[in-house]
Motif scaffolding. Structure first.
Motif, PDB file in Angstrom:
ATOM      1  N   VAL B 428       2.670 -15.064   0.816  1.00  0.00           N
ATOM      2  CA  VAL B 428       1.719 -15.117  -0.229  1.00  0.00           C
ATOM      3  C   VAL B 428       0.878 -13.542  -0.244  1.00  0.00           C
ATOM      4  O   VAL B 428       0.645 -13.377  -1.513  1.00  0.00           O
ATOM      5  N   LEU B 429       0.764 -13.014   0.909  1.00  0.00           N
ATOM      6  CA  LEU B 429       0.412 -11.690   1.092  1.00  0.00           C
ATOM      7  C   LEU B 429       1.111 -10.529   0.312  1.00  0.00           C
ATOM      8  O   LEU B 429       0.668  -9.935  -0.349  1.00  0.00           O
ATOM      9  N   LEU B 430       2.336 -10.888   0.324  1.00  0.00           N
ATOM     10  CA  LEU B 430       3.245 -10.161  -0.167  1.00  0.00           C
ATOM     11  C   LEU B 430       3.269 -10.194  -1.691  1.00  0.00           C
ATOM     12  O   LEU B 430       3.199  -9.300  -2.501  1.00  0.00           O
ATOM     13  N   ILE B 431       3.390 -11.493  -2.035  1.00  0.00           N
ATOM     14  CA  ILE B 431       3.143 -11.784  -3.756  1.00  0.00           C
ATOM     15  C   ILE B 431       1.801 -11.152  -4.460  1.00  0.00           C
ATOM     16  O   ILE B 431       1.937 -10.382  -5.509  1.00  0.00           O
ATOM     17  N   SER B 432       0.678 -11.410  -3.498  1.00  0.00           N
ATOM     18  CA  SER B 432      -0.556 -10.675  -3.959  1.00  0.00           C
ATOM     19  C   SER B 432      -0.513  -9.293  -4.117  1.00  0.00           C
ATOM     20  O   SER B 432      -1.060  -8.802  -5.116  1.00  0.00           O
ATOM     21  N   LEU B 437      -0.198  -4.555  -7.474  1.00  0.00           N
ATOM     22  CA  LEU B 437       0.215  -3.239  -7.640  1.00  0.00           C
ATOM     23  C   LEU B 437       0.633  -3.169  -8.999  1.00  0.00           C
ATOM     24  O   LEU B 437       0.458  -2.203  -9.866  1.00  0.00           O
ATOM     25  N   ALA B 438       1.273  -4.239  -9.646  1.00  0.00           N
ATOM     26  CA  ALA B 438       1.636  -4.269 -11.124  1.00  0.00           C
ATOM     27  C   ALA B 438       0.400  -3.907 -12.152  1.00  0.00           C
ATOM     28  O   ALA B 438       0.385  -3.295 -12.819  1.00  0.00           O
ATOM     29  N   ALA B 439      -0.538  -5.003 -11.454  1.00  0.00           N
ATOM     30  CA  ALA B 439      -1.751  -4.712 -12.618  1.00  0.00           C
ATOM     31  C   ALA B 439      -2.367  -3.445 -12.289  1.00  0.00           C
ATOM     32  O   ALA B 439      -2.895  -2.974 -13.394  1.00  0.00           O
ATOM     33  N   GLY B 440      -2.428  -3.038 -11.343  1.00  0.00           N
ATOM     34  CA  GLY B 440      -3.030  -1.580 -11.164  1.00  0.00           C
ATOM     35  C   GLY B 440      -2.177  -0.486 -11.843  1.00  0.00           C
ATOM     36  O   GLY B 440      -3.050   0.318 -12.449  1.00  0.00           O
ATOM     37  N   LEU B 441      -1.056  -0.673 -11.913  1.00  0.00           N
ATOM     38  CA  LEU B 441      -0.156   0.298 -12.771  1.00  0.00           C
ATOM     39  C   LEU B 441      -0.155   0.152 -14.055  1.00  0.00           C
ATOM     40  O   LEU B 441      -0.461   1.051 -15.141  1.00  0.00           O
ATOM     41  N   THR B 448      -6.702  -0.348  -7.246  1.00  0.00           N
ATOM     42  CA  THR B 448      -5.977  -1.700  -7.385  1.00  0.00           C
ATOM     43  C   THR B 448      -4.711  -1.616  -6.830  1.00  0.00           C
ATOM     44  O   THR B 448      -3.929  -2.119  -6.036  1.00  0.00           O
ATOM     45  N   VAL B 449      -3.930  -0.343  -7.356  1.00  0.00           N
ATOM     46  CA  VAL B 449      -2.543  -0.061  -6.757  1.00  0.00           C
ATOM     47  C   VAL B 449      -2.468   0.224  -5.233  1.00  0.00           C
ATOM     48  O   VAL B 449      -1.551  -0.461  -4.567  1.00  0.00           O
ATOM     49  N   ALA B 450      -3.400   0.812  -4.874  1.00  0.00           N
ATOM     50  CA  ALA B 450      -3.515   1.068  -3.208  1.00  0.00           C
ATOM     51  C   ALA B 450      -3.482  -0.357  -2.561  1.00  0.00           C
ATOM     52  O   ALA B 450      -2.878  -0.612  -1.437  1.00  0.00           O
ATOM     53  N   ILE B 451      -4.602  -0.932  -3.212  1.00  0.00           N
ATOM     54  CA  ILE B 451      -4.675  -2.177  -2.417  1.00  0.00           C
ATOM     55  C   ILE B 451      -3.441  -3.062  -2.531  1.00  0.00           C
ATOM     56  O   ILE B 451      -3.015  -3.648  -1.712  1.00  0.00           O
TER      57      ILE B 451
END
Lengths: 415, 901
Positions: B428-432, B437-441, B448-451
């Motif tokens: 779950v952690l990986l998917i989140s 990452l995708a949303a931040g990009l 958000t990307v960094a998170i």
């Protein structure tokens, strides 16, 4: 044949010839008439130059040598010099009015003028650029009364591409003209010419028989009221046939008209009809001044007024003044009142009254009209001598006498 | 219509007198003489037709009371009217006043219609004086009978009048002896024109004469012109010839004088030219001039020579200095310097030794670095082995390999089982993380990307992290554990750590082996480089010896020796070159001096053994000599030019002289004066030609003047328009004459027709008037004259008696004649029913000459007429009045008192 030959054929210029049958009391009309034959000559020369013709032929009677007019001779010479300046040659045959015995004695014509021999038919080869263009044959009168048949001596030479003959002659023995150098159309035809340039008859006329074209150019200026209608010369083109174009030269045009006054009740109506006739004459004259002789005819109510002393003369004076004020002017030479009273002659003939006697008597005298007229005119003829040249219609004279008597006998009271 | 009263206001002796009332038919007015009967009769006529002027041959009846004035009163069934007339111009004004009934303004004209004044006077109002006029007027303009007859037959005008008018019209046109008639005037005008034309023709004859004379003059003038031109030409030629001859003679004289002068000048010039001649056989001017010109080169050559000698010295010193810098024989040194290969050899040796020495040093540094690397590898391998739990030794390599194999076997069995379980949280952690990452990009939210990245990494780490705890013991071999020195299977972490230690040991062992191999190679290279350097130094020493260079020379010292040797060689070459150049200059100088001396010796003073320093002196002398020669030459040239010019002028002048002489001779020859001719003779000839030319000129001018006159005359004729105008006038006059003649003939013919008609009418229809007159006359004369002839065309009236005897009226007795004339009047008036209506017949004692029998007959006739026409009969005879009353019982009688008429 190298090219078509273009020349002007003129005749009977009659320079300074006396006019006959006109009583021109207006100075301007007199001047125009005196100058008219010269003006016609100028128009002839202008036509030659404007059309750049190869040459001009004059078929006799260039002027009246009998009148020995120096002015005419100088004018003719000056005209020939104008043509010489334009490089136009002239071939002239002498006629009965200007025989060689009187032709420009003492006045040398320019070198472009050749007057045909008076002893034999002369053939002159006309050259163009050193090449023969055509041959012009001609014969002059030695004396005025030339009665020999000169046409018979004309004969075309075989090598002529175009042959033109020039002669002053009476073709066909026209009795109304002097029988000088009489000839026949058959003689002209036998000479095998392409074109016969004729002179002597003053009215333009084309005679054609079996391919021979013989033309009277007529006079360049009408000389009396009998020479009414167009007068001028012909522009002739010979080449694959003969074509003619009439070129008017007359400075003054003669005309004769008749007005039927039957339906004209008063002098005013006659006056209007005469003015209308003058307008017609002006139109027909093609921009030239005209002289017209008018005859009023018919049984008309206007007769009585016209017959009153001075009425017709006043009318004519007024008409003349009006017509001279319009350009080109028309000179009303004479208005002859030949109108008659509107009386019933047939009824009068049946009448036992004096007028009936008069009508019947005049009818009886018509048979001797010529004698009567001759006898009545005798004292005047004797008195006036050769100056009285009349050609009255004796019948008409008697009828007019009858009408004149009736006019007076039947005149209304107070008239 | 009837006349009722006659009133004399002022007329003759009557003043305010009246006569009336008059009867319808016959009124008998009886009165004594001078009672005014004739006066009333005349008054009626004058009132109707006007009072006569003083010039007219009529009784005037002037009134002492004033202007004549009278009045007539007419009446009919419709009214009554008064006609008043007062004396005045043109008969005096007439006025019609209406007394009763409607106005009748044209009353006078109606009453007098068809009846002229004369007719009235003769037929209607007459006395004895007028009785005979009825015949006397016959055949004349006023043929009363004819007029009244015409009126009686219905014609408004009488044929007689018509004929007369027509004849009058014809007469106005022409009478044989007339002058002012139209035709006569026209003929006169024609004759006048013809006279003028004849005059013009006579003028024309003069024109003809002029033309004939012109025709004659033409050739004569041409001949005169030719003669004049020829004379002019001869005169001009002769005149010009004389002028030409005079001019030529003058010219000959001038030229001869010029020739004498020219020849004298030529002699002087030739003497001067001999004086300035130059002899230059021993010392050609050109050679001396060239040598003098070359003296500058000589001076320059001397300077060049001095410079060359300085350069020779400089080169020799330089060579010596170079040789001194090199130990050894000078020749050997010069040979070394000249050898081009020496420098290359020296440089090659120097470069080789330097490069080889540097190679040795480099190889030694590489060997030192290899040794230090081998030492560090040894230390590393020892530490790694010890860290892996392996004791360093010769078999350490195989031990490490074995332990790694055993560890692989143990970990392979345990890891297989663990691999089948996945942890959900790390997933779950990986998917989140990936989603963040995708949303931040997408949103460009880098936090958000960094998170996202951190979350994804953490998820991945936890997913692959080995499971805690031991491996499954049932899958591990005991041998392997032993080989590893373990009793139980290691945990995954332990297995991993053990593997990293073994692998590090194996890597350190491999690095140590490689370092040892590098050290060995480096030491080999050091030895090889050292050997090569030594060999090259040996070869250099041999070369030095061979070249004779000092033993122990290094390439650097050899190079210095070589540079000195080369300087020496270069200095020697320069010395040789300078010496050669000086020699060449010297030779040129010597050559110049020799040539100069040789050439100038005969011309100027030259030392026996001249030096270079003598040369400028000699050249100066030569130049002085050349200057003198130039001056003389120029002067001689000028003299020569002068001589040439003089010679040429002499030649030209001689030619001109010959030409002028020939020309003069030709002129004389042309005029036939070759022998003994002279200027004077030629001038005399020209004078004669001038006179002839003037004569020809006069002849020509006379002819030309005549021709000009004739030309002008003919041109006047050419401008002459009178002939044309006259002929036109003639034509007009002839035309007018013809027209007039026609009118004349018509008028005459008309008159003739009317006359003939009259005659026929007369012949075929006897007029009633004559018949009635005959009856009246027969009755009056008691049948004494039963016949009466009245030719209407004129001619005497004849009466015929019972025996058919005829008498002309002129032979009748007065009484019978009066009866005849009265009968004619009565006959006429009876036929005039429609003529002169209301016009009364006034008779003034016309029966006085009648015998009683014939008076009664006349009274009967008058009474008969009075039945249908009003008649007023004046008489002074009572018996006549009574007779008339007897025969006309209904008549009216008026008695007049005597008065001053």
């Amino acid at each position: 044949m190298a090219r078509a030959v273009r020349f002007i054929h003129a005749a009977d210029l009659h320079l300074d010839a006396p006019f006959k049958g006109v009583n021109a009391t207006d100075e301007r009309v007199r001047q125009a008439l005196v100058a008219s034959t010269y003006d016609a000559l100028s128009a002839l020369v202008d036509a030659c130059i404007e059309r750049s013709v190869d040459f001009l032929v004059v078929a006799g009677d260039a002027y009246n040598s009998r009148d020995r007019s120096v002015r005419a001779q100088f004018a003719f010479k000056a005209a020939m010099e104008r043509l010489a300046d334009a490089g136009i040659r002239v071939y002239a045959a002498a006629g009965n009015h200007d025989p060689t015995s009187g032709w420009t004695a003492g006045l040398a014509l320019p070198d472009n003028v050749r007057v045909f021999s008076d002893t034999a038919v002369e053939r002159i080869v006309v050259e163009d650029g050193g090449e023969p263009l055509c041959a012009v044959y001609g014969r002059s009168y030695r004396r005025s009364a030339e009665t020999a048949d000169l046409a018979r001596d004309f004969s075309r030479v075989a090598e002529d591409d175009v042959a033109i003959a020039v002669l002053h002659t009476n073709v066909g023995g026209r009795t109304e003209h002097e029988p000088y150098a009489p000839s026949t159309l058959a003689e002209l035809q036998s000479a095998r010419m392409d074109y016969w340039a004729l002179g002597h008859i003053h009215k333009p006329e084309v005679l054609t028989e079996q391919g021979t074209v013989a033309v009277y150019a007529g006079c360049t200026q009408g000389l009396n009221p009998n020479e009414a209608g167009p007068r001028g010369c012909y522009l002739v083109t010979v080449g694959g046939g003969v074509s003619l174009e009439f070129v008017p030269t007359a400075a003054v045009v003669w005309d004769r008209r008749t007005v039927d006054a039957t339906e004209l009740p008063g002098v005013g109506d006659v006056r209007a009809a005469l003015a209308e006739v003058c307008a017609d004459v002006r139109r027909d004259a093609g921009g030239r001044p005209a002289i017209v002789r008018i005859a009023l005819e018919g049984r008309s109510d206007a007769h009585a007024d016209l017959a009153r002393p001075g009425v017709l003369a006043d009318l004519v004076d007024d008409l003349r003044a009006e017509q001279l004020d319009i350009e080109p002017w028309v000179w009303v030479d004479r208005v002859r009142d030949l109108t008659r009273q509107p009386v019933d002659l047939a009824a009068l003939r049946e009448s036992e009254e004096f007028a009936g006697d008069l009508v019947r008597l005049s009818d009886e005298r018509l048979a001797d009209a010529a004698t009567i007229v001759h006898e009545l005119l005798a004292p005047v003829s004797e008195y006036a001598g050769r100056d009285l040249e009349t050609s009255f219609d004796a019948t008409s004279i008697v009828e007019r006498a009858r009408d004149a008597a009736l006019d007076r006998l039947l005149a209304e009271e107070g008239s | 219509m009837r006349l009722r009263r006659i009133e004399a206001v002022r007329f003759g002796g009557l003043v305010d007198r009246s006569l009336g009332d008059l009867g319808e038919g016959l009124t008998i007015v009886h009165g004594p003489n001078e009672a005014g009967k004739s006066t009333f009769t005349a008054l009626v006529r004058y009132i109707l037709y006007g009072f006569p002027s003083g010039r007219e041959k009529e009784p005037q009846y002037y009134s002492a009371a004033g202007k004549r004035q009278g009045r007539l009163v007419f009446a009919d069934d419709t009214g009554s009217w008064a006609v008043d007339r007062t004396e005045g111009p043109h008969g005096g004004p007439v006025e019609v006043r209406t007394l009763e009934g409607a106005a009748r303004p044209g009353l006078v004209e109606a009453v007098t219609a068809g009846v002229s004044q004369l007719a009235y006077k003769v037929v209607f109002g007459f006395g004895l004086d007028e009785m005979a006029r009825i015949e006397a007027l016959r055949g004349q303009d006023d043929d009363i009978i004819a007029r009244l007859y015409a009126a009686s037959v219905g014609l408004r005008v009488s044929p007689h009048d018509v004929r007369a008018a027509l004849d009058d019209e014809a007469d106005r046109l022409f009478t044989p002896r007339g002058r002012n008639r139209e035709i006569n005037k026209t003929v006169a005008e024609i004759r006048e024109i013809r006279d003028r034309l004849r005059a013009l023709e006579r003028e024309a004859d003069t024109y003809q004469e002029a033309r004939d004379r012109l025709a004659e003059i033409g050739p004569a003038l041409a001949r005169a012109r030719e003669d004049r031109d020829e004379r002019r030409r001869r005169f001009t030629e002769a005149s010009r010839a004389a002028e030409r001859l005079a001019e030529r003679l003058q010219r000959i004289e001038t030229l001869e004088g010029e020739l004498v002068e020219l020849r004298r000048a030529l002699l002087d010039a030739e003497q001067q030219r001999a004086a300035v001649a130059i002899v230059e056989d021993d010392a050609p001017t050109a050679l001396l001039a060239a040598l003098a010109e070359e003296s500058a080169a000589f001076t320059e050559g001397r300077q060049t020579l001095r410079d060359a000698e300085v350069q020779v010295e400089h080169a020799a010193r330089r060579m010596r200095d170079a040789l001194a810098r090199v130990a050894g024989d000078d020749d050997a040194v010069l040979a070394l310097g000249a050898d081009a290969t020496v420098a290359e050899s020296i440089e090659g040796a120097r470069d080789d030794i330097q490069r080889l020495a540097l190679e040795v040093e480099a190889r030694e540094r590489d060997a030192q670095r290899a040794r230090e690397a081998a030492q560090r590898a040894e230390k590393g391998a020892t530490a790694a082995l010890r860290s892996a739990g392996v004791e360093p030794g010769p078999n350490a390599d195989s031990i490490v390999e074995d332990r790694l194999a055993a560890l692989d076997s143990v970990t392979a069995a345990g890891l297989h089982e663990r691999a089948r379980r996945l942890e959900p949280a790390p997933l779950v952690l990986l998917i989140s993380g990936l989603v963040s990452l995708a949303a931040g990009l997408v949103l460009r939210e880098y936090v958000t990307v960094a998170i996202g990245v951190l979350l994804a990494i953490a998820g991945a780490v936890f997913l692959v992290r080995p499971a805690r705890g031991s491996l499954a013991p049932e899958a591990v071999s005991g041998d392997d554990l032993r080989a590893l020195g373990l009793k139980s299977p290691p945990t995954a972490v332990e297995a991993s750590r053990m593997r990293r230690a073994f692998e590090a040991a194996r890597s350190a062992l491999r690095e140590r082996a490689e370092a040892l191999r590098s050290l060995e190679a480096a030491e080999t290279d050091v030895r090889l480089a050292t050997d090569t350097l030594a060999a090259r130094r040996t070869a250099w020493a041999a070369w030095v010896a061979e070249r004779g260079l000092p033993e122990g020379s290094t390439p650097a010292s050899a190079a210095e020796a070589l540079a000195a040797a080369r300087d020496a060689v270069q200095a020697r070459a320069m010395l040789q070159e300078r010496e050669a150049a000086a020699t060449r200059v010297r030779a040129r100088l010597d050559d110049y001096v020799e040539r100069l001396v040789s050439a100038a010796r005969d011309a100027v003073d030259v030392p026996d053994d001249p030096t270079d320093d003598d040369v400028p002196v000699i050249v100066g002398r030569v130049r002085s000599l050349l200057s003198e020669r130039t001056e003389r030459r120029e002067r001689g040239s000028r003299i020569a030019d002068e001589i040439a010019g003089l010679s040429s002028r002499i030649e030209v002048t001689e030619t001109k002289l010959a030409s002028a002489s020939a020309d003069a001779t030709a002129v004389l020859t042309r005029w036939d004066m070759a022998e003994g001719g002279s200027l004077e003779a030629l001038q005399a000839l020209a004078d004669r030609e001038r006179q002839a030319a003037e004569e020809a000129e006069r002849s020509y001018d006379e002819l030309a003047e005549e021709r000009a006159r004739l030309d002008e005359r003919l041109h006047e004729g050419a401008r002459e328009a009178r002939g044309g105008e006259l002929r036109l006038r003639l034509a007009g006059a002839q035309e007018l004459l013809a027209e007039q003649a026609e009118r004349y003939v018509v008028a005459r013919a008309a008159a003739m027709l009317v006359g003939a008609a009259q005659e026929r009418y007369e012949r075929e229809r006897q007029p009633d008037v004559v018949k009635r007159a005959r009856e009246v006359f027969s009755h009056m004369t008691g049948e004494r004259y039963p016949g009466l002839t009245v030719p209407l065309g004129g001619g005497p009236i004849e009466v015929h008696d019972a025996r058919a005897g005829s008498k002309g009226s002129d032979v009748l007795s007065r009484g019978t004649a009066d009866q005849l004339y009265l009968a004619l009047r009565l006959g006429l008036i009876e036929q005039l029913d429609g003529v002169g209506e209301g016009l009364p017949v006034l008779m003034d004692d016309v029966l006085v000459n009648f015998d009683p029998l014939r008076r009664r007959g006349a009274a009967d006739a008058i009474a008969g007429l009075a039945e249908h026409r009003q008649i007023v009969l004046f008489t002074c005879h009572p018996e006549t009045a009574e007779l008339m009353a007897e025969v006309a019982p209904t008549s009216t009688r008026i008695d007049l008192d005597a008065c001053e008429a």
